[in-house]
Design a protein around this motif. Structure first.
Motif, PDB file in Angstrom:
ATOM      1  N   LEU A  35      69.645 -53.943  57.629  1.00 26.86           N
ATOM      2  CA  LEU A  35      68.594 -53.239  56.798  1.00 26.86           C
ATOM      3  C   LEU A  35      67.154 -53.247  57.229  1.00 26.86           C
ATOM      4  O   LEU A  35      66.110 -52.680  56.882  1.00 26.86           O
ATOM      5  CB  LEU A  35      68.581 -53.418  55.406  1.00 26.86           C
ATOM      6  CG  LEU A  35      69.945 -53.257  54.588  1.00 26.86           C
ATOM      7  CD1 LEU A  35      70.019 -53.743  53.198  1.00 26.86           C
ATOM      8  CD2 LEU A  35      70.415 -51.983  54.799  1.00 26.86           C
ATOM      9  N   SER A  36      67.146 -53.924  58.440  1.00 25.39           N
ATOM     10  CA  SER A  36      65.637 -53.794  59.169  1.00 25.39           C
ATOM     11  C   SER A  36      65.693 -52.695  60.016  1.00 25.39           C
ATOM     12  O   SER A  36      64.708 -52.305  60.458  1.00 25.39           O
ATOM     13  CB  SER A  36      65.343 -55.053  59.875  1.00 25.39           C
ATOM     14  OG  SER A  36      66.351 -55.345  60.849  1.00 25.39           O
ATOM     15  N   MET A  83      69.453 -48.230  57.212  1.00 27.60           N
ATOM     16  CA  MET A  83      68.979 -47.856  55.894  1.00 27.60           C
ATOM     17  C   MET A  83      69.343 -46.340  55.539  1.00 27.60           C
ATOM     18  O   MET A  83      69.624 -46.302  54.388  1.00 27.60           O
ATOM     19  CB  MET A  83      67.438 -47.875  55.970  1.00 27.60           C
ATOM     20  CG  MET A  83      66.860 -49.170  56.013  1.00 27.60           C
ATOM     21  SD  MET A  83      67.077 -50.004  54.481  1.00 27.60           S
ATOM     22  CE  MET A  83      66.318 -48.893  53.123  1.00 27.60           C
ATOM     23  N   ALA A  99      65.169 -54.174  51.956  1.00 28.53           N
ATOM     24  CA  ALA A  99      64.560 -53.441  52.912  1.00 28.53           C
ATOM     25  C   ALA A  99      63.314 -54.541  53.477  1.00 28.53           C
ATOM     26  O   ALA A  99      63.434 -54.811  54.543  1.00 28.53           O
ATOM     27  CB  ALA A  99      64.168 -52.177  52.897  1.00 28.53           C
ATOM     28  N   ARG A 141      63.494 -56.769  56.740  1.00 26.28           N
ATOM     29  CA  ARG A 141      62.271 -56.774  57.574  1.00 26.28           C
ATOM     30  C   ARG A 141      61.521 -58.308  57.924  1.00 26.28           C
ATOM     31  O   ARG A 141      61.035 -58.539  58.991  1.00 26.28           O
ATOM     32  CB  ARG A 141      61.293 -55.765  57.366  1.00 26.28           C
ATOM     33  CG  ARG A 141      62.003 -54.469  57.539  1.00 26.28           C
ATOM     34  CD  ARG A 141      60.774 -53.324  57.494  1.00 26.28           C
ATOM     35  NE  ARG A 141      60.106 -53.319  56.255  1.00 26.28           N
ATOM     36  CZ  ARG A 141      60.239 -52.616  55.190  1.00 26.28           C
ATOM     37  NH1 ARG A 141      61.580 -51.752  55.104  1.00 26.28           N
ATOM     38  NH2 ARG A 141      59.710 -52.565  53.985  1.00 26.28           N
TER      39      ARG A 141
END
Length: 93
Positions: A29-30, A35, A82, A86
């Motif tokens: 999800l980075s 995403m 997210a 990150r």
């Protein structure tokens, strides 16, 4: 991780809430592309919950209001996942 989508069905005689689990397994999800994949999974789940083929509905049109509400209900969790990805706080698979 999994996201649980709750979809209200406001146009039915007896409104009900449907819960569907959406998996983020296999996604990093980075990455923006992953995403987008997660958001596509969420949109597909919202369509399934709001417009199931076995439900008698008043109109044959998709219930876009239900879909928008369902997607909006999980957006805070999507943002949280997210951010965790990150910042490196989420395990990647």
């Amino acid at each position: 991780p999994q996201i649980s989508l709750a979809a209200p069905a406001p146009q039915t005689v007896n409104p009900q809430t449907v819960n569907i689990a959406i998996s983020a397994d296999g996604l990093d999800l980075s990455r923006p592309s992953d995403m987008r994949r997660l958001r596509n999974r969420i949109a597909d789940a919202a369509a399934e919950a709001c417009d199931p083929a076995d439900r008698m509905i008043v109109t044959p049109m998709p219930d876009y209001q239900c879909r928008r509400a369902a997607i909006a209900s999980v957006e805070p969790m999507v943002q949280e996942l997210a951010l965790a990805a990150r910042s490196g706080k989420m395990a990647r698979r």
